[in-house]
Design a protein around this motif. Structure first.
Motif, PDB file in Angstrom:
ATOM      1  N   PHE A  48       9.132  -6.173  -4.233  1.00 25.47           N
ATOM      2  CA  PHE A  48       9.990  -5.644  -3.739  1.00 25.47           C
ATOM      3  C   PHE A  48      10.642  -6.127  -2.354  1.00 25.47           C
ATOM      4  O   PHE A  48      11.308  -5.393  -1.699  1.00 25.47           O
ATOM      5  CB  PHE A  48       8.381  -4.502  -2.470  1.00 25.47           C
ATOM      6  CG  PHE A  48       8.024  -3.803  -2.967  1.00 25.47           C
ATOM      7  CD1 PHE A  48       7.813  -2.517  -3.101  1.00 25.47           C
ATOM      8  CD2 PHE A  48       6.652  -4.007  -4.031  1.00 25.47           C
ATOM      9  CE1 PHE A  48       6.779  -1.374  -3.190  1.00 25.47           C
ATOM     10  CE2 PHE A  48       6.117  -2.544  -4.623  1.00 25.47           C
ATOM     11  CZ  PHE A  48       5.896  -1.586  -4.129  1.00 25.47           C
ATOM     12  N   THR A 184      11.172  -0.531  -6.788  1.00 26.59           N
ATOM     13  CA  THR A 184      10.333  -1.232  -5.478  1.00 26.59           C
ATOM     14  C   THR A 184      11.761  -1.941  -4.481  1.00 26.59           C
ATOM     15  O   THR A 184      11.123  -2.058  -3.323  1.00 26.59           O
ATOM     16  CB  THR A 184       9.981  -1.846  -6.228  1.00 26.59           C
ATOM     17  OG1 THR A 184      10.108  -3.168  -7.338  1.00 26.59           O
ATOM     18  CG2 THR A 184       8.703  -1.790  -6.756  1.00 26.59           C
ATOM     19  N   TYR A 187      12.563   1.093  -2.114  1.00 22.73           N
ATOM     20  CA  TYR A 187      11.156   1.146  -1.477  1.00 22.73           C
ATOM     21  C   TYR A 187      11.201   0.065   0.412  1.00 22.73           C
ATOM     22  O   TYR A 187      10.992   0.038   1.220  1.00 22.73           O
ATOM     23  CB  TYR A 187      10.014   1.472  -0.905  1.00 22.73           C
ATOM     24  CG  TYR A 187      10.310   2.584  -2.371  1.00 22.73           C
ATOM     25  CD1 TYR A 187       9.487   3.832  -0.853  1.00 22.73           C
ATOM     26  CD2 TYR A 187      10.568   3.245  -3.089  1.00 22.73           C
ATOM     27  CE1 TYR A 187       9.466   4.853  -1.611  1.00 22.73           C
ATOM     28  CE2 TYR A 187      10.294   4.417  -3.515  1.00 22.73           C
ATOM     29  CZ  TYR A 187      10.027   5.377  -2.612  1.00 22.73           C
ATOM     30  OH  TYR A 187      10.550   7.168  -2.808  1.00 22.73           O
ATOM     31  N   GLY A 188      11.276  -1.004  -0.712  1.00 20.99           N
ATOM     32  CA  GLY A 188      11.537  -2.774   0.148  1.00 20.99           C
ATOM     33  C   GLY A 188      12.233  -2.448   1.061  1.00 20.99           C
ATOM     34  O   GLY A 188      12.577  -3.141   2.368  1.00 20.99           O
TER      35      GLY A 188
END
Length: 338
Positions: A48, A184, A187-188
């Motif tokens: 992430f 990911t 979103y991180g």
């Protein structure tokens, strides 16, 4: 043959996953000496693009820790009226953090940046201070719906301009990533904290991980201790997570395909009033008013098919790792009999 479609939490570890668990190298995690849980935390943090990750026994504990990290007693969290943290975490928002929820009347568990703006309390002293925006992706009560990522980015802009924390309940984020072909790292970059579940779509027996920025995560292990969540040789469980990340991510597309095929059959049945749009592995449908919900569930149970009732003639089916092709063909045949 029992077909259990109540939830994707009913899965049991495969032989290969059990082998990985039993051969795990372990140590005392309270001393941060368990190499397997350390490896899982480091891997998810890296995935992430965040500096810190912490293993938890449950998604609820991970979410509750995140809320406490972001808030002080008397403050308020903005979330959807369908949010898991409001509906299914036993009032923990109030009990653990002493904060309230300002509920947005969204669409299938999702809302807009404009609705967030309208939900932020004025700064006058007699209002509860808004301190956190919480998002759930996919949405459980919304039928496995996936957020529009651009809307999540717009909400992030609102959070930044109003100095609000931004938390993602990503219990089924893996499903959204596969369905929407997102990453990911995306979103991180948007959220301050993210909880991900290993025991739903990925088939682990237990475990969630909270991932976040350095400053916000500083007290996370202290809060986990307060909540009674610190563990010892937890590497046996973390090994299941590492195995799942290697082997069970891409196969989520199979669950999504089966869910859509179930929905197509339900859509054509005269006893079904409505089938919610299906994006991932959750099917929510509504029976016609003359059909008794309990009787319908029992008819399926008599054929060793188990689903869950949501009240008001709404029912839920969730596909998962242990729902085989053979089970799928049997279910479709039985549904066609209706």
């Amino acid at each position: 043959m029992i077909i259990d479609l109540r939830s994707d939490t009913v899965t049991k570890p495969t032989k290969e996953m059990l082998d990985a668990m039993m051969s795990a190298e372990v140590g005392d995690d309270v001393f941060k000496e368990d190499p397997t849980v350390n490896a899982l935390e480091e891997r998810l943090a890296k995935m992430f693009g965040k500096p810190k990750a912490l293993f938890f026994p449950s998604g609820s504990m991970a979410n509750q820790t995140a809320i406490k990290l972001h808030t002080s007693p008397g403050e308020q969290v903005i979330c959807d009226k369908y949010a898991h943290i409001y509906n299914y975490e036993a009032g923990g928002v109030a009990f653990n953090s002493g904060v309230s929820c300002n509920l947005i009347d969204g669409h299938r568990g999702m809302f807009t940046s404009q609705q967030v703006i309208q939900s932020i309390n004025p700064s006058d002293f007699y209002y509860s201070q808004t301190s956190l925006v919480e998002v759930e992706n996919t949405t459980n009560k919304g039928g496995g719906a996936c957020w529009d990522f651009q809307e999540l980015e717009r909400i992030k802009t609102v959070c930044d301009s109003h100095n609000l924390g931004y938390h993602l309940d990503g219990a089924r984020l893996w499903n959204a990533l596969v369905a929407k072909k997102e990453t990911t790292k995306q979103y991180g970059q948007v959220f301050d904290t993210i909880s991900v579940c290993l025991s739903k779509g990925l088939g682990c027996p237990i475990g969630s991980v909270l991932i976040g920025d350095e400053v916000i995560m500083k007290k996370s292990i202290h809060l986990r201790k307060i909540f009674g969540g610190n563990m010892r040789q937890v590497g046996y469980l973390a090994a299941a997570g590492l195995y799942a990340l290697d082997n069970n991510l891409d196969r989520l597309a199979e669950d999504h395909k089966k869910a859509k095929e179930i929905g197509a059959i339900l859509f054509d049945l005269s006893i079904i009033k409505k089938v919610e749009p299906i994006e991932t592995n959750i099917v929510i449908f509504e029976l016609e008013s003359h059909v008794d919900e309990g009787e319908f569930i029992q008819q399926l149970a008599d054929k060793d098919i188990h689903i869950i009732g949501m009240g008001s003639n709404k029912l839920r089916v969730v596909t998962h790792l242990d729902y085989t092709d053979e089970m799928h063909e049997r279910l479709l045949a039985i549904l066609n009999e209706f």
